[in-house]
Enzyme design. Sequence first.
Site, mmCIF file in Angstrom:
data_model
loop_
_atom_site.group_PDB
_atom_site.id
_atom_site.type_symbol
_atom_site.label_atom_id
_atom_site.label_comp_id
_atom_site.label_asym_id
_atom_site.label_seq_id
_atom_site.Cartn_x
_atom_site.Cartn_y
_atom_site.Cartn_z
ATOM 1 N N ASP A 166 2.760 2.454 2.312
ATOM 2 C CA ASP A 166 4.091 2.193 2.867
ATOM 3 C C ASP A 166 5.062 1.724 1.775
ATOM 4 O OD1 ASP A 166 5.945 1.979 4.871
ATOM 5 O OD2 ASP A 166 4.988 0.292 5.907
ATOM 6 N N GLY A 195 0.804 -1.225 0.000
ATOM 7 C CA GLY A 195 0.000 0.000 0.000
ATOM 8 C C GLY A 195 0.833 1.269 0.000
ATOM 9 N N TYR A 211 -5.392 -2.651 6.752
ATOM 10 C CA TYR A 211 -5.852 -2.717 8.148
ATOM 11 C C TYR A 211 -7.370 -2.761 8.304
ATOM 12 C CZ TYR A 211 -1.157 -2.326 10.195
ATOM 13 O OH TYR A 211 0.140 -2.564 10.592
ATOM 14 N N THR A 238 -7.383 2.232 6.233
ATOM 15 C CA THR A 238 -8.531 1.779 5.423
ATOM 16 C C THR A 238 -8.151 0.847 4.274
ATOM 17 O OG1 THR A 238 -8.476 3.780 4.050
ATOM 18 C CG2 THR A 238 -9.886 3.825 5.989
HETATM 19 N N1 AR6 Z 1 -1.448 7.131 -2.352
HETATM 20 C C1 AR6 Z 1 -2.555 7.404 -1.629
HETATM 21 N N2 AR6 Z 1 -3.333 6.453 -1.075
HETATM 22 C C2 AR6 Z 1 -2.976 5.159 -1.284
HETATM 23 C C3 AR6 Z 1 -1.832 4.790 -2.028
HETATM 24 C C4 AR6 Z 1 -1.037 5.844 -2.583
HETATM 25 N N3 AR6 Z 1 0.060 5.604 -3.300
HETATM 26 N N4 AR6 Z 1 -1.747 3.425 -2.051
HETATM 27 C C5 AR6 Z 1 -2.808 2.968 -1.349
HETATM 28 N N5 AR6 Z 1 -3.560 4.003 -0.891
HETATM 29 P P1 AR6 Z 1 -2.769 0.918 3.270
HETATM 30 P P2 AR6 Z 1 -3.309 0.653 6.174
HETATM 31 C C6 AR6 Z 1 -4.792 3.990 -0.043
HETATM 32 O O1 AR6 Z 1 -3.014 -0.524 3.071
HETATM 33 O O2 AR6 Z 1 -4.682 0.171 5.933
HETATM 34 C C7 AR6 Z 1 1.152 -1.769 4.879
HETATM 35 O O3 AR6 Z 1 1.582 -3.028 4.497
HETATM 36 C C8 AR6 Z 1 -5.547 2.699 0.051
HETATM 37 O O4 AR6 Z 1 -6.488 2.619 -0.999
HETATM 38 O O5 AR6 Z 1 -1.618 1.552 2.609
HETATM 39 O O6 AR6 Z 1 -3.081 1.710 7.228
HETATM 40 C C9 AR6 Z 1 1.862 -1.237 6.113
HETATM 41 O O7 AR6 Z 1 3.195 -1.695 6.194
HETATM 42 C C10 AR6 Z 1 -6.217 2.842 1.427
HETATM 43 O O8 AR6 Z 1 -7.449 3.559 1.305
HETATM 44 O O9 AR6 Z 1 -2.605 1.269 4.859
HETATM 45 C C11 AR6 Z 1 1.031 -1.748 7.236
HETATM 46 O O10 AR6 Z 1 1.423 -3.059 7.611
HETATM 47 C C12 AR6 Z 1 -5.273 3.697 2.232
HETATM 48 O O11 AR6 Z 1 -4.364 4.251 1.286
HETATM 49 C C13 AR6 Z 1 -0.359 -1.762 6.671
HETATM 50 O O12 AR6 Z 1 -0.218 -1.840 5.256
HETATM 51 C C14 AR6 Z 1 -4.490 2.971 3.305
HETATM 52 O O13 AR6 Z 1 -4.119 1.669 2.845
HETATM 53 C C15 AR6 Z 1 -1.118 -0.500 6.967
HETATM 54 O O14 AR6 Z 1 -2.435 -0.618 6.522
#
Ligand code: AR6
Length: 186
Positions: free
Chosen positions: A41, A39, A128, A125
Amino acid sequence: MKQVKIGSCVLSLIQGDITEQATEAIVNAANSRLAGGGGVDGAIHRAGGPAIAEECRKIGGCPTGKAVITRGGNLKARYVIHAVGPIYQGGKKKEAELLRSAYLSSLQLAEEHRLTSISFPSLSTGAYGYPLKEASLVALRTIIDFLSEHPGTSLREVVLVLFTSPDLAVYEESLTQVLKERGIET
Ligand code: AR6
């Protein structure tokens, strides 16, 4: 509603990729080991280069609901604020409180560094599993209350960067709702 002025700060909702934002800091949706992942990260570490992971390794970790700051490596942003949101487990494990705290810790770090602009993704979202509507309300209430309670903030620009157009639409609806709740005129 896509934009609102709270005191001297503009809060905007946009659709985009957080790694491309040119705000002084961007926020990472990190895990508590600061170990990288998918994601947001994964995208931040890919775009920012290995210096960010190296700094994260030195810091060692970050509890859920808190945030730490590193340099931005090759990103346009000078800093990355690594915020650890909660894993959603049904809603009765203090998830809302922890999510609020992750946003608040990030804003406090930005304030401590006297930053003028910061971009957030929608924390928790994705991987997680936090339901988007509920998470959007927590995010917006926390940011709007922080800005209202800190009229002397260094922040002039707070951007919420939503990855998809449906996600942006949910946040837009929530922004209208929260402004109404808080009695903020637009
Ligand atoms: N720019 C903006 N938003 C994004 C992008 C981007 N490049 N990529 C994804 N999203 P997530 P979490 C959105 O999974 O739920 C990781 O493995 C995506 O659609 O990035 O907090 C970490 O290492 C979603 O709505 O974060 C942790 O282990 C939102 O960003 C874990 O995931 C958050 O998705 C964290 O999970």
